[in-house]
Design a protein around this motif. Structure first.
Motif, PDB file in Angstrom:
ATOM      1  N   LYS A   1      46.196  43.867  34.452  1.00 38.46           N
ATOM      2  CA  LYS A   1      46.729  44.479  35.416  1.00 38.46           C
ATOM      3  C   LYS A   1      46.003  45.570  36.174  1.00 38.46           C
ATOM      4  CE  LYS A   1      51.192  47.218  35.592  1.00 38.46           C
ATOM      5  NZ  LYS A   1      52.237  47.929  34.749  1.00 38.46           N
ATOM      6  N   ASP A   2      45.196  46.186  35.609  1.00 43.54           N
ATOM      7  CA  ASP A   2      44.291  47.421  36.415  1.00 43.54           C
ATOM      8  C   ASP A   2      43.511  46.801  37.323  1.00 43.54           C
ATOM      9  OD1 ASP A   2      45.735  49.271  34.964  1.00 43.54           O
ATOM     10  OD2 ASP A   2      44.172  49.859  33.424  1.00 43.54           O
ATOM     11  N   PHE A   3      42.837  45.586  36.722  1.00 41.40           N
ATOM     12  CA  PHE A   3      41.944  44.683  37.600  1.00 41.40           C
ATOM     13  C   PHE A   3      42.604  44.414  38.753  1.00 41.40           C
ATOM     14  CE2 PHE A   3      39.911  40.885  39.036  1.00 41.40           C
ATOM     15  CZ  PHE A   3      38.760  41.129  39.031  1.00 41.40           C
TER      16      PHE A   3
ATOM     17  N   GLN B   1      44.195  46.619  46.253  1.00 43.67           N
ATOM     18  CA  GLN B   1      43.859  47.447  47.162  1.00 43.67           C
ATOM     19  C   GLN B   1      42.659  47.243  47.917  1.00 43.67           C
ATOM     20  OE1 GLN B   1      45.674  50.479  47.421  1.00 43.67           O
ATOM     21  NE2 GLN B   1      44.233  51.309  48.997  1.00 43.67           N
ATOM     22  N   LEU B   2      41.666  46.474  47.299  1.00 47.24           N
ATOM     23  CA  LEU B   2      40.410  46.136  48.149  1.00 47.24           C
ATOM     24  C   LEU B   2      41.009  45.269  49.153  1.00 47.24           C
ATOM     25  CD1 LEU B   2      37.577  46.241  48.436  1.00 47.24           C
ATOM     26  CD2 LEU B   2      37.178  44.564  46.879  1.00 47.24           C
TER      27      LEU B   2
ATOM     28  N   LEU C   1      36.243  47.271  35.063  1.00 47.26           N
ATOM     29  CA  LEU C   1      37.266  46.485  34.581  1.00 47.26           C
ATOM     30  C   LEU C   1      37.050  45.280  33.710  1.00 47.26           C
ATOM     31  CD1 LEU C   1      40.073  47.650  37.138  1.00 47.26           C
ATOM     32  CD2 LEU C   1      40.062  48.313  34.759  1.00 47.26           C
ATOM     33  N   LEU C   2      35.996  44.574  34.525  1.00 47.34           N
ATOM     34  CA  LEU C   2      35.937  43.030  33.893  1.00 47.34           C
ATOM     35  C   LEU C   2      35.002  43.409  32.615  1.00 47.34           C
ATOM     36  CD1 LEU C   2      34.206  41.222  37.064  1.00 47.34           C
ATOM     37  CD2 LEU C   2      35.994  40.514  35.839  1.00 47.34           C
ATOM     38  N   LEU C   3      34.464  44.493  32.365  1.00 43.58           N
ATOM     39  CA  LEU C   3      33.838  44.781  31.171  1.00 43.58           C
ATOM     40  C   LEU C   3      34.854  44.957  30.160  1.00 43.58           C
ATOM     41  CD1 LEU C   3      30.467  46.490  32.277  1.00 43.58           C
ATOM     42  CD2 LEU C   3      30.875  44.328  31.508  1.00 43.58           C
ATOM     43  N   SER C   4      35.646  45.744  30.565  1.00 47.40           N
ATOM     44  CA  SER C   4      36.683  46.138  29.467  1.00 47.40           C
ATOM     45  C   SER C   4      37.539  44.967  29.138  1.00 47.40           C
ATOM     46  CB  SER C   4      37.715  47.238  30.115  1.00 47.40           C
ATOM     47  OG  SER C   4      38.396  46.757  31.329  1.00 47.40           O
ATOM     48  N   PHE C   5      37.809  44.197  30.158  1.00 47.45           N
ATOM     49  CA  PHE C   5      38.711  42.923  29.823  1.00 47.45           C
ATOM     50  C   PHE C   5      37.871  42.044  28.778  1.00 47.45           C
ATOM     51  CE2 PHE C   5      39.479  38.398  30.568  1.00 47.45           C
ATOM     52  CZ  PHE C   5      40.787  38.602  30.507  1.00 47.45           C
ATOM     53  N   ALA C   6      36.538  42.106  28.933  1.00 49.56           N
ATOM     54  CA  ALA C   6      35.662  41.317  28.068  1.00 49.56           C
ATOM     55  C   ALA C   6      35.627  41.874  26.615  1.00 49.56           C
ATOM     56  CB  ALA C   6      34.219  41.124  28.433  1.00 49.56           C
TER      57      ALA C   6
ATOM     58  N   ILE D   1      40.849  34.532  35.059  1.00 48.23           N
ATOM     59  CA  ILE D   1      41.843  34.595  34.032  1.00 48.23           C
ATOM     60  C   ILE D   1      42.559  35.924  34.178  1.00 48.23           C
ATOM     61  CG2 ILE D   1      41.702  35.342  31.372  1.00 48.23           C
ATOM     62  CD1 ILE D   1      38.877  33.729  31.236  1.00 48.23           C
ATOM     63  N   MET D   2      41.892  36.980  34.727  1.00 49.84           N
ATOM     64  CA  MET D   2      42.734  37.921  35.214  1.00 49.84           C
ATOM     65  C   MET D   2      44.032  37.570  36.138  1.00 49.84           C
ATOM     66  SD  MET D   2      40.962  40.968  33.968  1.00 49.84           S
ATOM     67  CE  MET D   2      39.567  41.740  33.865  1.00 49.84           C
ATOM     68  N   GLY D   3      43.559  36.939  37.119  1.00 53.10           N
ATOM     69  CA  GLY D   3      44.645  36.376  37.817  1.00 53.10           C
ATOM     70  C   GLY D   3      45.932  35.852  37.417  1.00 53.10           C
ATOM     71  N   MET D   4      45.528  34.922  36.317  1.00 55.17           N
ATOM     72  CA  MET D   4      46.595  34.095  35.680  1.00 55.17           C
ATOM     73  C   MET D   4      47.453  34.960  34.912  1.00 55.17           C
ATOM     74  SD  MET D   4      45.744  30.591  33.213  1.00 55.17           S
ATOM     75  CE  MET D   4      45.329  31.734  31.790  1.00 55.17           C
ATOM     76  N   LEU D   5      46.761  35.950  34.077  1.00 54.10           N
ATOM     77  CA  LEU D   5      47.655  36.808  33.431  1.00 54.10           C
ATOM     78  C   LEU D   5      48.557  37.655  34.417  1.00 54.10           C
ATOM     79  CD1 LEU D   5      44.953  38.238  30.943  1.00 54.10           C
ATOM     80  CD2 LEU D   5      46.745  36.753  30.503  1.00 54.10           C
ATOM     81  N   GLY D   6      48.199  37.853  35.551  1.00 51.85           N
ATOM     82  CA  GLY D   6      49.078  38.630  36.569  1.00 51.85           C
ATOM     83  C   GLY D   6      49.906  37.606  37.437  1.00 51.85           C
TER      84      GLY D   6
END
Length: 895
Positions: free
Chosen positions: A54-56, A62-63, A12-17, A121-126
């Motif tokens: 969102k997926d990330f 879940q983790l 997911l990190l790579l897909s975000f990039a 960045i993922m967390g900020m978007l969420g």
């Protein structure tokens, strides 16, 4: 819980990039036909990024849930309830998956690379990470690496990257490692990994919510608590692998047992084990600690509490801790010194040497006298007005067991109980704030607290750092008025009575519960001791004004003379300031003189400085009188602007450089005085010299009486000293004192003397001057510095002037300290602050010069001059320590 989740998160990190950057070829112009597909729009990319985030975040949640559930189950079954083994296995698998996640983030590019911070960045978007936290190390999985273990995790990562030649350095973040480094980490069995995992597991244990004292012994607790610190010390050398963590820790433990005794070590460990702690295993509330001469602020660190307990367990232990100063003062790097076996071994060796030299009984006796004393923030005796070090008093007692030392505790009193015995002592005073006075427009802006209980303001509290109180209690001190407070500090003369001097925030505190009905004054022995009999003598400062009526005014101009042609007695002249002294009042006890100043800055109009008051007591102690013996004295008729004064003069030689062994006759201060002048001073010359390109140039700071207000004073007859701006004028010179004929000829080779002004007669000498001495410019030619010159030349002159003043100030401060007890002498707060500020301002000037910004550098010099004025006034007002006859300049009392 499956490790596949970690792989999903990586994907997911790579897909975000990929959502952020457009990879591959596409048609960027939607209005042109092409075989290539249209490139994604900005909205398309943002949509993809949001979906990836969102997926990330869902996978992270879940983790986190799985790790949290495993942790709860483990601690509920700890240490031996049914299902404990299965819960332990699941919990450690969860911790390993968490480590794998953070290793995948950090191993490729290091702990501080921007790639490492992608999860933020993922967390900020969420909506789970605030914008201000975006550049911090990620904590989205299980709250991040435990703070206790984080430095050791970073060391492990850096060691793995260093082994590949990819160590991260400041300014070179993002040096990518090979793709195989993660596999290396999984297989790694080094002590770097063991050190981190031990710290991680201990952090989990102390933050489990369990009462750890029920599950570990004091020794086990101490060893585990010490291990992380020992590993951090050993990691500083960056070895290929760390020493075995537990073996190294046991070595330090054994050193403690050898020095302090095992019972003392275990008792201290037990005290820390049973102390109240917060959810992270830190001390709560924080604990005041004192380790030898190291006294930090209250700390949550359990190990500092251990060190404090064990080093104060006996006079012997305390003596050992005082020996640490001989090698490594703990305040420099507590984490290194207190957790290094070699440092403690040297400390113990020092103790053994003291025992061999002075005897164990004397060493233990000296330590016993100091061990229980109240300590200040610097680790010294809190009641010591001299603020001496604890090791200094320890050494004094070793050399002389009967040596008098300050009180070991600070006496406390009510403000209503003021007694003259308080003067010079450090005390605590309690009272209710009636009002706070602020001297606005002055530097420093003194603030004074008046106590409701102190009749006639016999005792007050004052500070030069009024902004400190305003920051804490409001611009008008409204949060102090009417409140009970306790102040702590040295009592000294202040205004018409006495005051407690405050320079730090901690010296004033509000008493929420009031002064206390049961509060009782201390009864130290010194409170009932006979007051010392003071022998007072007439003050020359006071006598210099005694015969003049109130309102008498005298003005002086201070200017810099720079010899622009060596050996010629030809000078440029730059006005620095005009100071006016007005006798405000005088009686049989004191004279009060008001000083107003105008200061000239290059290219600007003169600016006034705030008025100050000089208070000259009619009588003073002999110790306050000058001690310097003049090298030359004499009598001379001095003419200023056509008016003649019969004067006595003296000259005091100084060292050319502070490190010179002998006095230099070319570096001196010469003062002419007369009883017919209010303040007594007619003229002063302070001469210095320096070598420039093989030639000696002289600079003289001249302070000259102004017989007529607002008229430039000139030495010699009035008509003979009218000079054309920018052009040399003929002036007489004194004979050259060089012993060689050639030197004399060189000295007379300048402009011929004007016939209307004969040279002054040679002074009477009490000491034969050094043969290097050159003529003294009693009526030297000067060139006013208002001629047209280039900005670069003006700046060079300005810089030279300021540098000369600064050198004079530094030398004056050094001389003042030598005459007041050496390096232990404490400058007044405003002067100390000005000295520090001056160095910072000079650095700013240098930076501007390096950048080629002459305008900023020149403005910086103006700032330096303003600061120099503060110090120069202090030195001028303390000039009595240098001259045997009063100069008329006394101590500034900014009141």
């Amino acid at each position: 819980m499956k490790r596949a989740r970690i792989v999903v998160l990586a994907g997911l990190l790579l897909s975000f990039a990929g959502a952020v950057d457009c990879f591959g070829q596409c048609n960027p112009d939607p209005f042109k036909w092409s075989m290539l597909p249209h490139c994604a729009s900005i909205m398309d990319r943002l949509s993809q990024a949001a979906n990836a985030a969102k997926d990330f975040n869902n996978q992270v949640a879940q983790l986190n849930s799985e790790i949290g559930d495993a942790r709860d189950k483990y601690w509920k079954r700890y240490p031996d309830k049914p299902g404990y083994e299965q819960a332990e296995l699941a919990f450690y698998e969860g911790l390993w998956n968490k480590d794998m996640y953070y290793l995948m983030l950090t191993l490729p590019a290091g702990m501080n690379d921007r790639v490492t911070k992608q999860p933020n960045i993922m967390g900020m978007l969420g909506g789970m990470v605030s914008p201000e936290d975006i550049n911090k190390f990620p904590t989205n999985v299980d709250g991040g690496i435990r703070p206790y273990a984080f430095p050791l995790f970073a060391n492990w990562v850096n060691a793995l990257r260093r082994a590949e030649g990819r160590e991260e350095t400041k300014g070179d973040e993002g040096n990518f490692a090979t793709p195989f480094i993660l596999a290396t980490a999984i297989k790694d069995r080094s002590n770097w990994r063991k050190a981190y995992e031990d710290a991680r597991n201990w952090a989990e244990f102390v933050s489990s919510g369990l009462d750890v004292s029920k599950y570990v012994t004091p020794k086990a607790y101490l060893l585990h608590q010490m291990e992380a610190d020992v590993n951090l010390v050993n990691a500083k050398a960056k070895p290929a692998d760390l020493p075995d963590p537990m073996v190294a820790t046991k070595g330090l433990y054994d050193q403690f047992v050898k020095m302090f005794g095992e019972k003392e070590v275990l008792d201290a460990a037990a005290a820390v084990l049973h102390a109240p702690k917060n959810s992270m295993g830190g001390l709560s509330p924080r604990v005041e600690v004192s380790i030898g001469s190291y006294s930090p602020r209250a700390s949550p660190n359990p190990m500092l509490m251990f060190f404090a307990h064990v080093t104060n367990s006996s006079p012997r232990s305390y003596a050992i801790s005082l020996c640490m100063d001989q090698f490594n003062y703990p305040g420099i790097d507590v984490g290194v010194n207190l957790n290094t076996r070699e440092t403690w071994a040297k400390t113990f060796s020092c103790y053994e040497q003291l025992v061999a030299k002075y005897g164990e009984a004397n060493v233990l006796s000296a330590a016993a006298k100091l061990k229980g004393a109240e300590k200040n923030a610097m680790g010294g005796l809190r009641a010591d007005p001299r603020a001496g070090s604890m090791t200094g008093w320890f050494q004094a007692l070793l050399k002389d067991p009967k040596a008098a030392i300050p009180d070991t505790y600070v006496a406390h009193f009510r403000a209503s109980s003021y007694d003259q015995h308080w003067l010079g002592k450090i005390v605590e005073v309690r009272g209710t704030v009636a009002k706070v006075d602020l001297e606005k427009g002055k530097f420093p802006p003194w603030a004074t607290i008046h106590f409701k209980e102190s009749s006639g303001d016999k005792i007050t509290a004052y500070t030069p750092n009024s902004d400190m109180w305003q920051e804490m209690y409001g611009d008008n001190f409204e949060k102090l008025i009417g409140k009970p407070v306790e102040v702590y500090g040295q009592v000294g003369d202040w205004k018409e009575s006495a005051g407690v001097r405050i320079i730090d925030r901690d010296q004033l505190k509000l008493l929420d519960s009031g002064i206390g009905a049961n509060f009782a004054d201390s009864k130290p022995d010194w409170l009932t001791a006979p007051l010392p009999v003071k022998t007072l003598v007439d003050s020359p400062k006071y006598l210099a004004w005694k015969k003049f009526p109130v309102g008498t005014t005298v003005s002086y101009e201070t200017r810099l003379l720079h010899e622009y042609q060596p050996g010629t007695n030809l000078y440029t002249r730059t006005k620095i300031s005009v100071n006016t002294f007005r006798l405000e009042s005088i009686d049989d006890k004191r004279a009060v003189v008001v000083v107003s100043s105008m200061v000239w800055h290059m290219g600007e109009n003169p600016r006034p400085s705030p008025e100050t008051k000089l208070v000259f007591a009619a009588k003073e102690e002999p110790g306050n009188l000058p001690l310097a013996t003049p090298n030359e004295t004499g009598e001379e008729a001095v003419e200023i602007s056509g008016k003649k004064y019969a004067t006595r003069w003296n000259s005091v030689w100084q060292k050319h450089m502070g490190y010179d062994a002998e006095l230099d006759p070319q570096t001196f201060t010469k003062t002419w005085t007369s009883d017919d002048v209010a303040s007594g001073v007619v003229l002063t010359h302070h001469q210095e010299h320096r070598e420039i390109v093989g030639k000696e140039y002289r600079d003289i700071t001249e302070t000259i009486l102004m017989p007529v207000a607002s008229v430039e004073p000139e030495l010699g007859s009035w008509s003979a000293h009218q000079v054309t701006p920018g052009a040399p004028a003929a002036q007489p010179m004194t004979p050259n004192r060089s012993s060689s004929a050639e030197g004399s000829m060189n000295g007379m080779r300048a402009t011929k003397p004007a016939p209307t002004t004969p040279a002054a007669p040679p002074p009477v000498q009490t000491t034969v001057p050094n043969s290097r001495r050159r003529p003294e410019p009693t009526t030297a030619q000067t060139i006013p510095s208002n001629g047209a010159t280039s900005p670069q030349v003006e700046f060079a002159r300005h810089y030279g002037t300021v540098m000369t003043r600064a050198a004079r100030v530094r030398a004056g401060l050094a001389q003042w300290q030598r005459s007041h007890g050496g390096s232990s002498a404490v400058l007044p707060d405003d002067v100390s602050a000005a000295k520090a500020r001056m160095e910072d301002q000079f650095q700013s000037v240098v930076n501007s010069m390096r950048a080629g910004n002459t305008g900023a550098a020149d403005q910086g010099l103006n700032d330096v001059e303003a600061t120099l004025t503060v110090i120069e006034q202090f030195l001028a007002n303390n000039a009595m320590s240098r001259f045997p006859f009063d100069t008329g300049f006394g101590r500034i009392i900014a009141r």
